[in-house]
Scaffold this motif. Structure first.
Motif, mmCIF file in Angstrom:
data_model
loop_
_atom_site.group_PDB
_atom_site.id
_atom_site.type_symbol
_atom_site.label_atom_id
_atom_site.label_comp_id
_atom_site.label_asym_id
_atom_site.label_seq_id
_atom_site.Cartn_x
_atom_site.Cartn_y
_atom_site.Cartn_z
ATOM 1 N N MET A 1 1.000 -1.252 -0.200
ATOM 2 C CA MET A 1 0.462 0.075 0.295
ATOM 3 C C MET A 1 0.626 1.306 -0.307
ATOM 4 O O MET A 1 1.568 1.735 0.739
ATOM 5 C CB MET A 1 -0.784 -0.155 1.494
ATOM 6 C CG MET A 1 -2.114 0.773 1.484
ATOM 7 S SD MET A 1 -3.337 0.551 0.096
ATOM 8 C CE MET A 1 -4.141 -0.914 1.147
ATOM 9 N N ALA A 2 0.492 2.125 -0.733
ATOM 10 C CA ALA A 2 0.926 3.422 -0.981
ATOM 11 C C ALA A 2 1.100 4.820 0.236
ATOM 12 O O ALA A 2 0.033 4.684 1.183
ATOM 13 C CB ALA A 2 1.089 4.202 -1.773
ATOM 14 N N LYS A 3 2.545 4.989 1.007
ATOM 15 C CA LYS A 3 2.863 5.438 2.522
ATOM 16 C C LYS A 3 1.387 6.803 2.156
ATOM 17 O O LYS A 3 1.341 6.977 3.254
ATOM 18 C CB LYS A 3 4.049 5.984 2.496
ATOM 19 C CG LYS A 3 4.899 5.033 2.821
ATOM 20 C CD LYS A 3 5.925 5.325 2.970
ATOM 21 C CE LYS A 3 7.300 4.118 3.602
ATOM 22 N NZ LYS A 3 7.627 4.425 4.036
ATOM 23 N N ASP A 4 1.141 7.184 1.098
ATOM 24 C CA ASP A 4 0.745 8.479 1.292
ATOM 25 C C ASP A 4 -1.151 8.469 1.111
ATOM 26 O O ASP A 4 -2.151 9.476 0.450
ATOM 27 C CB ASP A 4 1.358 9.533 0.888
ATOM 28 C CG ASP A 4 1.547 8.864 -1.517
ATOM 29 O OD1 ASP A 4 0.661 8.034 -1.104
ATOM 30 O OD2 ASP A 4 1.526 10.276 -2.622
ATOM 31 N N LYS A 5 -1.838 7.274 0.923
ATOM 32 C CA LYS A 5 -3.112 7.429 0.441
ATOM 33 C C LYS A 5 -4.161 6.545 1.432
ATOM 34 O O LYS A 5 -5.253 6.590 1.231
ATOM 35 C CB LYS A 5 -3.501 5.587 -0.408
ATOM 36 C CG LYS A 5 -2.598 5.873 -2.013
ATOM 37 C CD LYS A 5 -2.853 5.232 -2.954
ATOM 38 C CE LYS A 5 -1.771 6.216 -4.432
ATOM 39 N NZ LYS A 5 -2.237 4.931 -5.200
ATOM 40 N N SER A 6 -3.284 5.777 2.754
ATOM 41 C CA SER A 6 -4.539 5.636 3.718
ATOM 42 C C SER A 6 -5.781 6.572 4.162
ATOM 43 O O SER A 6 -6.053 6.736 4.194
ATOM 44 C CB SER A 6 -3.713 5.376 4.795
ATOM 45 O OG SER A 6 -2.926 6.607 5.771
ATOM 46 N N GLY A 7 -5.320 8.526 3.909
ATOM 47 C CA GLY A 7 -6.479 8.808 4.448
ATOM 48 C C GLY A 7 -6.771 9.082 3.438
ATOM 49 O O GLY A 7 -9.275 9.228 3.869
ATOM 50 N N TYR A 8 -6.907 8.655 2.419
ATOM 51 C CA TYR A 8 -8.072 8.822 0.481
ATOM 52 C C TYR A 8 -8.701 7.397 0.816
ATOM 53 O O TYR A 8 -9.805 8.322 0.462
ATOM 54 C CB TYR A 8 -7.077 9.624 -0.312
ATOM 55 C CG TYR A 8 -6.595 11.154 -0.827
ATOM 56 C CD1 TYR A 8 -7.598 12.019 -0.416
ATOM 57 C CD2 TYR A 8 -5.575 11.460 0.275
ATOM 58 C CE1 TYR A 8 -6.820 12.953 -0.436
ATOM 59 C CE2 TYR A 8 -4.827 12.346 0.329
ATOM 60 C CZ TYR A 8 -5.567 13.646 0.298
ATOM 61 O OH TYR A 8 -5.035 14.155 0.033
ATOM 62 N N ILE A 9 -7.939 6.921 1.486
ATOM 63 C CA ILE A 9 -9.048 5.327 1.224
ATOM 64 C C ILE A 9 -9.934 5.341 1.960
ATOM 65 O O ILE A 9 -10.901 4.982 1.642
ATOM 66 C CB ILE A 9 -7.713 4.004 1.952
ATOM 67 C CG1 ILE A 9 -7.036 4.464 0.166
ATOM 68 C CG2 ILE A 9 -8.575 2.978 1.560
ATOM 69 C CD1 ILE A 9 -5.359 2.793 0.589
ATOM 70 N N ILE A 10 -9.753 6.251 3.297
ATOM 71 C CA ILE A 10 -10.956 5.953 4.559
ATOM 72 C C ILE A 10 -11.498 6.941 3.601
ATOM 73 O O ILE A 10 -12.921 6.616 4.225
ATOM 74 C CB ILE A 10 -9.945 6.776 5.705
ATOM 75 C CG1 ILE A 10 -8.645 5.395 5.669
ATOM 76 C CG2 ILE A 10 -11.041 7.042 6.799
ATOM 77 C CD1 ILE A 10 -10.069 4.325 6.921
ATOM 78 N N ALA A 11 -11.700 7.938 3.071
ATOM 79 C CA ALA A 11 -11.670 8.877 2.785
ATOM 80 C C ALA A 11 -13.558 8.369 1.997
ATOM 81 O O ALA A 11 -14.568 8.580 1.602
ATOM 82 C CB ALA A 11 -11.682 10.114 1.619
ATOM 83 N N ALA A 12 -12.495 7.703 1.432
ATOM 84 C CA ALA A 12 -13.138 7.138 -0.335
ATOM 85 C C ALA A 12 -14.187 5.841 0.395
ATOM 86 O O ALA A 12 -15.467 5.610 -0.236
ATOM 87 C CB ALA A 12 -11.951 6.468 -0.989
ATOM 88 N N ALA A 13 -13.743 5.339 1.545
ATOM 89 C CA ALA A 13 -14.510 3.894 2.329
ATOM 90 C C ALA A 13 -16.034 4.533 2.554
ATOM 91 O O ALA A 13 -17.025 4.259 2.367
ATOM 92 C CB ALA A 13 -13.763 3.512 2.969
ATOM 93 N N PHE A 14 -16.131 6.090 2.867
ATOM 94 C CA PHE A 14 -17.371 6.272 3.388
ATOM 95 C C PHE A 14 -18.121 7.135 1.993
ATOM 96 O O PHE A 14 -19.598 7.554 2.689
ATOM 97 C CB PHE A 14 -16.658 7.262 4.681
ATOM 98 C CG PHE A 14 -17.220 8.482 4.357
ATOM 99 C CD1 PHE A 14 -17.143 9.611 4.068
ATOM 100 C CD2 PHE A 14 -14.801 9.653 5.018
ATOM 101 C CE1 PHE A 14 -16.816 11.048 3.697
ATOM 102 C CE2 PHE A 14 -15.062 10.666 5.008
ATOM 103 C CZ PHE A 14 -16.324 11.610 4.645
ATOM 104 N N ILE A 15 -17.104 7.294 1.619
ATOM 105 C CA ILE A 15 -18.357 8.221 -0.166
ATOM 106 C C ILE A 15 -18.996 7.046 -0.474
ATOM 107 O O ILE A 15 -18.904 6.363 -1.585
ATOM 108 C CB ILE A 15 -17.702 9.247 -0.428
ATOM 109 C CG1 ILE A 15 -16.827 9.752 0.283
ATOM 110 C CG2 ILE A 15 -18.671 9.875 -1.472
ATOM 111 C CD1 ILE A 15 -15.635 11.133 -0.439
ATOM 112 N N GLY A 16 -20.052 6.023 0.018
ATOM 113 C CA GLY A 16 -20.689 4.856 -1.174
ATOM 114 C C GLY A 16 -22.053 5.120 -0.857
ATOM 115 O O GLY A 16 -22.177 7.044 -0.418
#
Length: 398
Positions: A1-16
């Motif tokens: 997992m790229a180091k700089d993506k976890s925050g955006y993955i979290i944001a994408a996860a709640f935009i369902g």
């Protein structure tokens, strides 16, 4: 997992689909009177995700494993393990059914074979993607589609020339009553997603191995705040377009006409584009929800969180199966999605309270534990969510 993506993955996860559906219903039924709930949700999400990220950096473990290690009593440890397994299992099963239902609504607009059939097909797709561990690139494509949808919502809002004065007036008159409380809890549940706390801690723990902890905490904090705020802005724009199209209008919103809020820009193609957005958001979240559940349950039970391990696969497989089962039995789609979000809102206090307690273990966390300001913010979040949940329970009997 790229180091700089976890925050955006979290944001994408709640935009369902739950976010799109709940924000649309909130705007259509209550205008801007419930924006206060969204703003609280964004603040609370930033506070809690920051705690989860710091825990992951400091311990190198996921949330469930780190929390379990800090519980000394064997009885409390067993109780804690059971609580995590039950809470995340039940919550994610409900959430998964909402994700699959939302995506199914989208696909059914293109080919009408029934949302139950589409939910089954989507469940199989999510299962195959997780089994091969190649979900990342699919998720990236779908996230881009979700943000494209957000851009169209924003363009629609601008073209529709919103009544800013009316929006501001409604914002200054917040609403909370028996009719609004379920939608309030749903807005909170669709933004402050309990499983995201587990997912974020696990992603950060894996991606920051060998990195300077001070720099990792600073980077994660900044990135999470930016990504979550962006997700909140998308939710606000969806709420605003629904308000313009439906609030105080003769037409009422349902699954068949939800996309009409985009007609000022897209015309007859509005419903199709909205359907594509629901599909994208739904499949993205249908992948991340069982993944987060696997991290949480395996961490609580002390099992391997390697994506190829049998235990890890068994957990996400069970979550997907439960989600498919609920989505295919014939529940009406909008109540099912709203119920999933409200369930998350009621489960949140349990997880948040445990997180707040663990983050005060300075022996293990040292300087990465909670400061007095983090405790005040976290205490306010927990108290507010508990109060809203209590109000919901009381309103059922009055």
């Amino acid at each position: 997992m790229a180091k700089d993506k976890s925050g955006y993955i979290i944001a994408a996860a709640f935009i369902g689909p739950g976010t799109v559906t709940t924000a649309s219903l909130a705007g259509a039924n209550f205008g801007f009177h419930l924006v206060w709930a969204l703003l609280f949700s964004i603040f609370a999400t930033i506070v809690l995700q920051d705690m989860a990220a710091r825990l992951g950096v400091a311990t190198g473990k996921g949330l469930a494993g780190a929390m379990k290690d800090m519980v000394r009593s064997p009885v409390l440890k067993a109780l804690f393990t059971a609580l995590i397994v039950a809470a995340i299992g039940i919550g994610n099963a409900a959430y998964e059914s909402g994700n699959l239902t939302g995506a199914a609504i989208g696909l059914d607009a293109f080919l009408n074979i029934g949302t139950g059939s589409w939910a089954l097909i989507l469940g199989v797709i999510a299962l195959l993607l997780l089994w091969t561990s190649s979900y990342q690139w699919i998720e990236t494509v779908l996230v881009y589609l979700v943000f494209i949808m957000a851009g169209v919502f924003l363009l629609t809002l601008i073209v529709a020339k919103p009544d800013i004065a009316a929006m501001f007036e409604q914002f200054l008159k917040p609403s909370l009553n028996a009719d609004a409380i379920t939608t309030v809890l749903a807005l909170i549940g669709t933004t402050i997603v309990p499983y995201n706390l587990f997912l974020h801690a696990s992603l950060v723990a894996k991606s920051t191995e060998g990195e300077d902890k001070d720099k990792a905490v600073k980077r994660c904090r900044s990135q999470s705040a930016q990504a979550i705020s962006m997700g909140g802005l998308i939710t606000l724009v969806v709420m605003a377009t629904a308000m313009m199209a439906f609030f105080n209008q003769a037409a009422t919103m349902d699954a068949s006409n939800m996309g009409e809020q985009l007609q000022p820009v897209l015309g007859d193609k509005a419903q199709w584009f909205f359907a594509l957005g629901l599909f994208s958001a739904g499949l993205t979240s249908a992948i991340t929800a069982p993944l987060a559940a696997a991290y949480a349950v395996c961490g609580a039970l002390g099992l391997s969180d390697n994506m190829h391990s049998k235990a890890f696969r068994a957990v996400w497989f069970s979550i997907i199966c439960c989600g498919v089962a609920v989505a295919t039995v014939g529940f009406k789609p909008l109540p099912a999605i709203l119920f999933a979000q409200a369930t998350n809102g009621l489960l949140l206090p349990i997880i948040a309270l445990f997180l707040l307690v663990v983050m005060n273990n300075k022996t293990t966390l040292g300087k990465y534990g909670n400061s007095i300001y983090s405790n005040i913010a976290g205490g306010f979040v927990v108290a507010t969510v508990v109060g809203l949940g209590g109000y919901k329970v009381v309103s059922l009997f009055l």
